[in-house]
Every structure is written in structure tokens, then in C-alpha cells.
Design an enzyme around this catalytic site. Structure first.
Site, mmCIF file in Angstrom:
data_model
loop_
_atom_site.group_PDB
_atom_site.id
_atom_site.type_symbol
_atom_site.label_atom_id
_atom_site.label_comp_id
_atom_site.label_asym_id
_atom_site.label_seq_id
_atom_site.Cartn_x
_atom_site.Cartn_y
_atom_site.Cartn_z
ATOM 1 N N MET A 254 65.934 -27.501 -31.591
ATOM 2 C CA MET A 254 65.746 -26.047 -31.398
ATOM 3 C C MET A 254 66.849 -25.499 -30.932
ATOM 4 O O MET A 254 67.848 -26.285 -30.322
ATOM 5 C CB MET A 254 64.702 -26.086 -30.199
ATOM 6 C CG MET A 254 63.323 -26.792 -30.201
ATOM 7 S SD MET A 254 62.249 -25.754 -30.865
ATOM 8 C CE MET A 254 60.790 -26.961 -31.267
ATOM 9 N N VAL A 255 67.002 -24.278 -30.890
ATOM 10 C CA VAL A 255 68.063 -23.529 -30.335
ATOM 11 C C VAL A 255 67.440 -22.954 -28.721
ATOM 12 O O VAL A 255 66.312 -22.189 -28.890
ATOM 13 C CB VAL A 255 68.573 -22.358 -31.001
ATOM 14 C CG1 VAL A 255 69.382 -21.361 -30.355
ATOM 15 C CG2 VAL A 255 69.074 -22.733 -32.381
ATOM 16 N N ASP A 256 68.036 -23.266 -27.781
ATOM 17 C CA ASP A 256 67.605 -23.068 -26.347
ATOM 18 C C ASP A 256 68.027 -21.698 -26.014
ATOM 19 O O ASP A 256 69.273 -21.502 -26.063
ATOM 20 C CB ASP A 256 67.808 -23.845 -25.493
ATOM 21 C CG ASP A 256 66.870 -25.278 -25.773
ATOM 22 O OD1 ASP A 256 66.290 -25.140 -26.274
ATOM 23 O OD2 ASP A 256 67.576 -26.353 -25.011
ATOM 24 N N LYS B 270 63.425 -31.566 -28.164
ATOM 25 C CA LYS B 270 63.308 -32.588 -27.223
ATOM 26 C C LYS B 270 63.925 -33.797 -28.236
ATOM 27 O O LYS B 270 64.768 -34.609 -27.585
ATOM 28 C CB LYS B 270 61.972 -33.070 -27.099
ATOM 29 C CG LYS B 270 61.395 -31.921 -26.187
ATOM 30 C CD LYS B 270 59.944 -32.178 -25.919
ATOM 31 C CE LYS B 270 59.222 -30.893 -25.308
ATOM 32 N NZ LYS B 270 59.934 -30.484 -23.972
ATOM 33 N N ASN C 159 68.020 -33.518 -28.077
ATOM 34 C CA ASN C 159 68.415 -33.860 -26.766
ATOM 35 C C ASN C 159 68.495 -35.535 -26.705
ATOM 36 O O ASN C 159 69.400 -35.976 -25.792
ATOM 37 C CB ASN C 159 67.528 -33.122 -25.666
ATOM 38 C CG ASN C 159 67.169 -31.504 -25.555
ATOM 39 O OD1 ASN C 159 68.285 -31.029 -26.427
ATOM 40 N ND2 ASN C 159 66.482 -31.000 -24.917
ATOM 41 N N GLU D 284 57.167 -32.606 -31.409
ATOM 42 C CA GLU D 284 57.283 -31.208 -31.907
ATOM 43 C C GLU D 284 57.682 -31.039 -33.217
ATOM 44 O O GLU D 284 57.899 -30.141 -33.725
ATOM 45 C CB GLU D 284 58.816 -30.711 -30.943
ATOM 46 C CG GLU D 284 58.846 -30.395 -29.576
ATOM 47 C CD GLU D 284 59.689 -29.944 -29.058
ATOM 48 O OE1 GLU D 284 59.880 -29.241 -28.006
ATOM 49 O OE2 GLU D 284 61.002 -30.212 -29.362
ATOM 50 N N GLY E 70 64.068 -34.513 -18.742
ATOM 51 C CA GLY E 70 63.223 -35.582 -19.269
ATOM 52 C C GLY E 70 63.758 -36.318 -20.516
ATOM 53 O O GLY E 70 63.769 -37.533 -20.623
ATOM 54 N N ASP E 71 64.301 -35.663 -21.316
ATOM 55 C CA ASP E 71 64.949 -35.953 -22.297
ATOM 56 C C ASP E 71 66.202 -36.852 -22.313
ATOM 57 O O ASP E 71 66.627 -37.673 -23.028
ATOM 58 C CB ASP E 71 65.387 -34.849 -23.555
ATOM 59 C CG ASP E 71 64.192 -34.028 -23.837
ATOM 60 O OD1 ASP E 71 63.012 -34.462 -23.836
ATOM 61 O OD2 ASP E 71 64.272 -32.880 -23.965
HETATM 62 O O1 RIB Z 1 62.797 -30.969 -23.196
HETATM 63 C C1 RIB Z 1 63.493 -29.740 -23.108
HETATM 64 C C2 RIB Z 1 63.450 -28.920 -24.492
HETATM 65 O O2 RIB Z 1 62.136 -28.811 -24.756
HETATM 66 C C3 RIB Z 1 64.178 -27.886 -24.711
HETATM 67 O O3 RIB Z 1 65.539 -28.295 -25.143
HETATM 68 C C4 RIB Z 1 63.702 -26.941 -25.826
HETATM 69 O O4 RIB Z 1 64.197 -26.674 -26.926
HETATM 70 C C5 RIB Z 1 62.144 -27.736 -25.806
HETATM 71 O O5 RIB Z 1 62.136 -28.411 -27.013
#
Ligand code: RIB
Length: 309
Positions: free
Chosen positions: A11-13, A40, A43, A140, A252-253
Site C-alpha cells: 500500500m501507499v501510506d 502489511k 512491511n 489484505e 506489528g509488521d
Molecule cells: O500495519 C500497518 C499497515 O497497515 C500500513 O502500512 C497500511 O498500509 C496498512 O496496510
């Protein structure tokens, strides 16, 4: 031979640092904003790769401005992107994140291309995936793809870590029980069991409820309260590493990716949890998700400061 395959999301945060959430109809100014690479799956892959593991990802990006940067970033972090595919007509996954003044995060996800990661994508990567020593999965991506990955892993004797995030009560626990590790945080534990997880006693009760369904190893991440590993007949707690938290997004990741890196090295769960706890603690000291993860040498320096205390 690969150490770890992450079959999962990127994802792009879009991270807004806020003082208060606006009410309906209200406009509020927020002090700061960051854009970064997240998701996730990505990461967790990046955390393990930054610590020196050989990591590959099976993932999808869209055909927008974000896609190229996401793939470049994974490569720069040392992740094998041969099976990260670009698809046309959809956006990449994005995640608006709100971090409050107590450094707590709230995350929305728009899955975009991640919704198009299919069982056939696993089959296309089969030769490479068979050489892996561990799979890491999250939720996800579509559930049928997660189930296909678990079936594939069982057929080829590859251990699996499943991070049930974001939590979905649609998850078929029969598949979860085929995984070697099931790794929720306390919020996911609550959603999956419908039980409170607001105290040590409640967490253990909810954990036992999950384990009674047939899970092998349950590791619950508890943020600033540390983590706990439960099996049918044992409980092992790992104390948190105390730091000043700036942004807990992606912690958490960081735990899961670093745990995987140390676990594949020697199979020692307790040792891997201790390192993962420290790695996650390092990550909350900086803004962003992947951006706040240390590489192996930064992490060694951090560990040295802990042993001096
Ligand atoms: O766990 C954090 C992640 O959750 C974020 O980087 C966001 O992109 C979502 O996937």
C-alpha cells in the site's frame, strides 16, 4: 533457495499526524503529513529483508503513479520483486492513516490492486516458492488466495505464519489451524473471538478460545504491553522494550517480519520473539511504517544500547 516468501499486500501510506479527529462537517488543521511505502505484506517483507533475510514477494501493484515507486522501494530494501506484477485499470493499494498525539494509529485501507492477487499468481511463482523456508500471509488480499497459499505450503512442506490482519470473521479457521503460527494483535484477537482483550486475564482467555479450535502456536502482539506466545499447554510472555513512541503504525509488521527473520535462522521461538520485540520498539521511535525500520547494523547498535542499560 529463498528464506521467506511474503504472499501479500503493498500500500501507499498517507499518514496524517492529527491532534483531534474532526467532527462531521468540521474542518480541522493537522500539524503534519508523510507519504511512505506500506501495506502489511510489504512491511513484513521489508523488515525481514533489512535484517538480511532472502525475501521474495508475490504481490500486485496498479498502473498509477505509486506503482513504480513501490516496486523500486522493495528492490532497494532487498526484496525479490520478480513476482510483483503491475496490472492495468486499477489503482495501487492506498492507506490513509491517522496518528494521534498519543502516537496511536487508525488505518483505512483501499485495497486496489491487492484485490487482484489470485491463486493463479501463486501457481505462476510455484518453482520459486517451493524453495522457501517460510511463508508469511496476511488478510489484505482475497481469502481464496490466502487459502491457496496455505494448501500450497502444506503440499510442499513449507511452514506458514498467518497474520490475520485486518481481522475478518469470514476467515475459515480450518485453514488457520494448518498454519504453524497464527499472529494477531489484541484488537484482531477481540474481533476474531468476540471476547474482550483489555486485560492479561482476558487476553489469555480469548487466546485459549482460539487455541481450542486447533491452532498450533498463537503469538499475540500487545503493543506497549509486549507479546505472548501460547500453545495448548504453555504460555510464554515477552516484556516490552520501553521507548518514547512517536508513531506506532507498522510496529506489528516490524515484529512479524523480524520474528520471521530470526525464526528461520534457528527455529528458536523465544529468541525470535525477544529480537522482534526490540525491533518493533525501534520502529515506533520514528515516523512512518517501513521508513522507521532499522537495517541490521542500526538494529545491532540499538541492541547494544539496551544491554548497556
Ligand atoms: O500495519 C500497518 C499497515 O497497515 C500500513 O502500512 C497500511 O498500509 C496498512 O496496510
Amino acid at each position: 533457495m529463498m528464506d521467506i516468501a511474503v504472499i501479500g499486500s503493498n500500500m501507499v501510506d498517507l499518514i496524517s499526524y492529527i491532534t483531534d479527529m474532526p467532527k462531521i462537517g468540521e474542518t480541522r488543521e493537522a500539524p503534519d503529513f508523510e507519504i511512505g511505502c506500506g501495506g502489511k505484506g510489504a512491511n513484513q517483507a521489508v523488515a525481514a529483508a533489512k535484517l538480511g533475510a532472502d525475501v521474495m514477494m508475490v504481490s500486485k501493484v496498479g498502473d498509477d503513479l505509486f506503482a513504480g515507486n513501490t516496486v523500486d522501494n522493495l528492490r532497494r530494501c532487498g526484496v525479490d520483486t520478480r513476482y510483483v506484477e503491475r496490472i492495468s485499470g486499477v489503482s495501487s493499494g492506498v492507506a490513509p492513516i491517522f496518528v494521534d498525539r498519543d502516537s496511536h494509529n487508525r488505518i483505512l485501507i483501499i485495497k486496489g490492486a491487492n484485490n487482484y492477487l489470485m491463486p493463479a499468481d501463486i501457481d505462476r511463482a510455484a518453482e520459486q516458492l517451493k524453495t522457501c523456508r517460510l511463508f508469511i500471509l496476511q488478510l489484505e488480499i482475497p481469502l481464496p488466495t490466502v487459502y491457496h497459499a496455505i494448501d500450497f505450503a502444506r503440499r510442499h512442506h513449507v511452514p506458514v505464519m498467518l497474520n490475520p490482519a485486518p481481522a475478518s470473521r469470514e476467515l475459515d479457521m480450518r485453514y488457520a489451524c494448518q498454519c504453524d503460527f497464527f499472529m494477531p494483535n489484541e484488537t484482531e484477537l477481540e474481533i476474531l473471538t468476540g471476547m474482550p482483550a483489555d486485560s492479561e486475564e482476558h487476553i489469555l482467555q480469548a487466546g485459549r478460545t482460539l487455541l481450542s479450535q486447533g491452532l498450533k502456536n498463537l503469538i499475540i502482539t500487545l503493543g506497549h504491553r509486549g507479546s505472548v506466545w501460547m500453545t495448548g499447554d504453555s504460555v510464554h510472555r515477552v516484556a516490552p522494550v520501553a521507548v518514547n513512541a512517536v508513531d506506532t503504525s507498522g510496529a506489528g509488521d516490524a515484529f512479524i517480519g523480524s520474528f520471521a527473520r530470526y525464526y528461520v535462522a534457528d527455529g528458536d521461538v523465544r529468541r525470535a520473539m525477544t529480537y522482534a520485540s526490540a525491533y518493533a520498539a525501534y520502529s515506533v521511535r520514528g515516523k512512518g511504517t517501513q521508513r522507521s525500520y532499522p537495517d541490521a547494523s542500526q538494529f545491532q547498535d540499538f541492541l547494544a544500547t539496551l544491554t548497556q542499560e
